[in-house]
Design a protein around this motif. Structure first.
Motif, PDB file in Angstrom:
ATOM      1  N   MET A   1       0.862  -1.235   0.044  1.00 29.33           N
ATOM      2  CA  MET A   1      -0.117   0.078  -0.154  1.00 29.33           C
ATOM      3  C   MET A   1       0.893   1.458   0.002  1.00 29.33           C
ATOM      4  N   ARG A   2       0.515   2.267  -0.939  1.00 31.39           N
ATOM      5  CA  ARG A   2       1.566   3.510  -1.078  1.00 31.39           C
ATOM      6  C   ARG A   2       1.134   4.303   0.158  1.00 31.39           C
ATOM      7  N   ALA A   3       2.391   5.112   0.637  1.00 30.56           N
ATOM      8  CA  ALA A   3       1.855   5.929   1.584  1.00 30.56           C
ATOM      9  C   ALA A   3       1.129   7.154   1.404  1.00 30.56           C
ATOM     10  N   ASP A   4       0.952   7.400   0.190  1.00 29.85           N
ATOM     11  CA  ASP A   4       0.102   8.392  -0.070  1.00 29.85           C
ATOM     12  C   ASP A   4      -1.625   8.178   0.128  1.00 29.85           C
ATOM     13  N   ARG A   5      -1.764   6.809  -0.008  1.00 29.59           N
ATOM     14  CA  ARG A   5      -3.143   6.401   0.418  1.00 29.59           C
ATOM     15  C   ARG A   5      -3.249   6.309   1.773  1.00 29.59           C
ATOM     16  N   VAL A   6      -2.495   6.470   2.629  1.00 29.15           N
ATOM     17  CA  VAL A   6      -2.618   6.402   3.891  1.00 29.15           C
ATOM     18  C   VAL A   6      -2.709   7.685   4.650  1.00 29.15           C
ATOM     19  N   HIS A   7      -1.889   8.676   4.137  1.00 29.55           N
ATOM     20  CA  HIS A   7      -2.199   9.843   4.950  1.00 29.55           C
ATOM     21  C   HIS A   7      -2.634  11.164   3.955  1.00 29.55           C
ATOM     22  N   LEU A   8      -3.253  11.780   4.782  1.00 26.61           N
ATOM     23  CA  LEU A   8      -3.759  13.001   3.870  1.00 26.61           C
ATOM     24  C   LEU A   8      -3.151  14.224   4.165  1.00 26.61           C
ATOM     25  N   VAL A   9      -2.383  14.810   3.125  1.00 22.76           N
ATOM     26  CA  VAL A   9      -1.769  16.045   3.401  1.00 22.76           C
ATOM     27  C   VAL A   9      -2.475  17.219   2.433  1.00 22.76           C
ATOM     28  N   ALA A  10      -2.990  18.027   3.343  1.00 19.92           N
ATOM     29  CA  ALA A  10      -3.913  19.291   2.770  1.00 19.92           C
ATOM     30  C   ALA A  10      -3.318  20.734   2.977  1.00 19.92           C
ATOM     31  N   ALA A  11      -3.848  21.492   2.155  1.00 13.91           N
ATOM     32  CA  ALA A  11      -3.272  23.023   2.465  1.00 13.91           C
ATOM     33  C   ALA A  11      -4.259  23.312   3.357  1.00 13.91           C
ATOM     34  N   ASP A  12      -5.520  23.116   3.410  1.00  3.01           N
ATOM     35  CA  ASP A  12      -6.336  23.615   4.315  1.00  3.01           C
ATOM     36  C   ASP A  12      -6.600  22.756   5.513  1.00  3.01           C
ATOM     37  N   ARG A  13      -6.473  23.064   6.842  1.00  2.00           N
ATOM     38  CA  ARG A  13      -6.618  22.115   7.892  1.00  2.00           C
ATOM     39  C   ARG A  13      -7.605  22.580   8.788  1.00  2.00           C
ATOM     40  N   ARG A  14      -8.889  23.187   8.153  1.00  2.00           N
ATOM     41  CA  ARG A  14      -9.921  23.237   8.941  1.00  2.00           C
ATOM     42  C   ARG A  14     -10.510  22.167   9.374  1.00  2.00           C
ATOM     43  N   ARG A  15     -11.551  22.427  10.247  1.00  2.00           N
ATOM     44  CA  ARG A  15     -12.175  20.990  11.217  1.00  2.00           C
ATOM     45  C   ARG A  15     -12.705  20.224   9.945  1.00  2.00           C
ATOM     46  N   ASP A  16     -13.348  20.864   9.112  1.00  2.00           N
ATOM     47  CA  ASP A  16     -14.279  20.066   8.021  1.00  2.00           C
ATOM     48  C   ASP A  16     -13.539  19.310   7.175  1.00  2.00           C
ATOM     49  N   SER A  17     -12.099  19.348   7.212  1.00  2.00           N
ATOM     50  CA  SER A  17     -11.190  18.772   6.206  1.00  2.00           C
ATOM     51  C   SER A  17     -10.959  17.307   6.398  1.00  2.00           C
ATOM     52  N   VAL A  18     -11.767  16.875   7.570  1.00  2.00           N
ATOM     53  CA  VAL A  18     -11.882  15.452   7.979  1.00  2.00           C
ATOM     54  C   VAL A  18     -12.583  14.634   7.078  1.00  2.00           C
ATOM     55  N   THR A  19     -13.505  15.523   6.212  1.00  2.00           N
ATOM     56  CA  THR A  19     -14.562  14.481   5.460  1.00  2.00           C
ATOM     57  C   THR A  19     -13.620  14.176   4.037  1.00  2.00           C
ATOM     58  N   ASP A 228      -7.298  -3.422   1.600  1.00  2.00           N
ATOM     59  CA  ASP A 228      -7.251  -2.076   0.780  1.00  2.00           C
ATOM     60  C   ASP A 228      -7.846  -0.932   1.357  1.00  2.00           C
ATOM     61  N   ALA A 229      -7.610  -0.585   2.469  1.00  2.00           N
ATOM     62  CA  ALA A 229      -8.232   0.738   3.142  1.00  2.00           C
ATOM     63  C   ALA A 229      -7.026   1.335   4.009  1.00  2.00           C
ATOM     64  N   PRO A 230      -7.298   2.639   4.356  1.00  2.00           N
ATOM     65  CA  PRO A 230      -5.985   3.061   5.350  1.00  2.00           C
ATOM     66  C   PRO A 230      -6.141   2.410   6.635  1.00  2.00           C
ATOM     67  N   VAL A 231      -4.823   2.142   6.887  1.00  2.00           N
ATOM     68  CA  VAL A 231      -4.493   1.204   8.135  1.00  2.00           C
ATOM     69  C   VAL A 231      -3.720   1.752   9.312  1.00  2.00           C
ATOM     70  N   VAL A 232      -4.255   1.532  10.570  1.00  2.00           N
ATOM     71  CA  VAL A 232      -3.476   1.753  11.688  1.00  2.00           C
ATOM     72  C   VAL A 232      -3.101   0.856  12.589  1.00  2.00           C
ATOM     73  N   LEU A 233      -1.645   0.723  12.761  1.00  4.85           N
ATOM     74  CA  LEU A 233      -1.402  -0.449  13.587  1.00  4.85           C
ATOM     75  C   LEU A 233      -1.241  -0.030  15.034  1.00  4.85           C
ATOM     76  N   HIS A 234      -1.825  -0.585  15.914  1.00  2.00           N
ATOM     77  CA  HIS A 234      -2.152   0.022  17.381  1.00  2.00           C
ATOM     78  C   HIS A 234      -1.236  -1.099  18.298  1.00  2.00           C
ATOM     79  N   ASP A 235      -0.375  -0.625  19.172  1.00  2.00           N
ATOM     80  CA  ASP A 235       0.029  -1.497  20.223  1.00  2.00           C
ATOM     81  C   ASP A 235       0.370  -0.568  21.454  1.00  2.00           C
ATOM     82  N   CYS A 236      -0.248  -1.021  22.508  1.00  2.00           N
ATOM     83  CA  CYS A 236      -0.194  -0.158  23.764  1.00  2.00           C
ATOM     84  C   CYS A 236       1.181  -0.385  24.479  1.00  2.00           C
TER      85      CYS A 236
END
Length: 355
Positions: A1-19, A228-236
């Motif tokens: 999976m490419r890194a650009d599919r996992v993270h979102l880099v946007a110029a505008d970081r307003r609250r509604d950018s999470v959509t 085939d979705a953005p993935v977070v690996l979690h380990d406490c």
């Protein structure tokens, strides 16, 4: 999976950018578990406080609702049942499987209703689901003969494949119900013990082999590519940078309240290659000292300063979370913790250079 599919880099970081489709950064999210047994009350808190909400886990409901028990509803063609000391693979569908599926359906029904009321359905708003990773599942579940699944490499491969297919189906159902951009969190709290070969066997004369980090990374990569979705690996537990060296294009969710020099090097590696740090910073139970979003955001900025990274990575490559799940917290602290988490994420996403 490419890194650009996992993270979102946007110029505008307003609250509604999470959509925007993808894995949003400069936001806060929860790890998964919540206190209590009322799915509607817990989901209302999670979806009310967080821009990146998640499917609630309520282990207080008993068997079939905790991290491993929920896998009885996820695994495909690998039925599970309860055993003397936990869970065991079974020959046929059991009462546990039906119970776990009922819990999962109820939780999804509640979220779907909340989203319909809020007008979120079909908007592409991000939503996170959590499942136990295949190695933690294999280290926690018994074979019918009483041995850990991890003892049998063939059975481990079956768990990886079954998790991948079940998770793909689960993500598809959430997308159909919510019209959301689904983010997947794979919980691997036992991955360190699996790699180190310290998982407790049936008897001390029956040791379980260590799984090399590169082998674990290869299996997790196969799973991730199938979903085939953005993935977070979690380990406490203690971060396993030896695993992350071989596992790219995946966000890494860890406790960063007391990072070691090795952790700082690992975080630098993760961010340098364009992946995302999901930074556990808010206590999972009520602390003795007050916690506020300004302090959390400032502490995270101090970590980037120690590493020598530009603070802009706080808005582009960081998500804020509690240090672990909130099942052991009071309901009042769980709500407070998520509110602080969300506010700290917004501070990072707005102007991290001003912290």
């Amino acid at each position: 999976m490419r890194a650009d599919r996992v993270h979102l880099v946007a110029a505008d970081r307003r609250r509604d950018s999470v959509t925007t489709p993808g894995l949003p950064t400069g936001v806060g999210t929860g790890v998964g578990s919540m206190p209590g047994t009322d799915p509607r009350a817990a989901a209302a808190v999670v979806n009310g406080e967080l821009d990146l909400a998640h499917l609630v886990e309520l282990p207080g409901r008993g068997a079939g609702s905790d991290l491993i028990g929920r896998m009885a509803a996820i695994l495909v063609d690998l039925p599970m049942d309860t055993a003397t000391w936990g869970y065991r693979l079974a020959q046929r569908e059991s009462q546990l499987t039906r119970r776990a599926r009922d819990f999962l359906k109820e939780d999804l029904d509640v979220v779907e209703e909340l989203w319909e009321t809020a007008g979120f359905v079909g908007t592409g708003r991000p939503f996170k689901v959590q499942v136990a990773g295949p190695f933690t599942t294999s280290a926690s579940v018994e074979l019918p003969n009483g041995h850990r699944v991890l003892k049998d490499p063939g059975a481990v491969r079956d768990i990886v494949a079954s998790t991948a297919e079940g998770l793909r189906e689960h993500v598809g159902e959430v997308k159909r119900r919510l019209g959301a951009q689904v983010v997947v969190q794979i919980d691997e709290p036992m991955i360190g013990r699996v790699i180190d070969g310290t998982v407790k066997p049936l008897t001390r004369f029956d040791p379980i082999r260590a799984v090399p980090a590169v082998e674990a990374a290869r299996a997790l990569t196969e799973l991730i590519e199938h979903v085939d979705a953005p993935v977070v690996l979690h380990d406490c537990n203690r971060p396993r940078w030896d695993l992350l060296e071989h596992l790219r294009g995946v966000a890494y969710s860890i406790d960063v309240t007391g990072p070691t020099d090795a952790d700082l090097d690992g975080i630098g590696m993760l961010i340098d290659r364009g992946d995302i740090l999901v930074a556990g910073r808010i206590p999972s139970t009520a602390p003795t000292r007050p916690v506020n979003a300004d302090t959390v955001a400032t502490d995270l900025a101090a970590i980037t300063d120690r590493i020598g990274l530009s603070r802009k990575v706080l808005s582009e490559n960081v998500i804020v979370t509690p240090t672990c799940g909130l099942a052991g917290a009071s309901e009042s602290w769980a709500k407070k913790a998520l509110a602080v988490t969300a506010e700290a994420g917004q501070l990072l996403g707005t102007d991290p250079t001003a912290l």
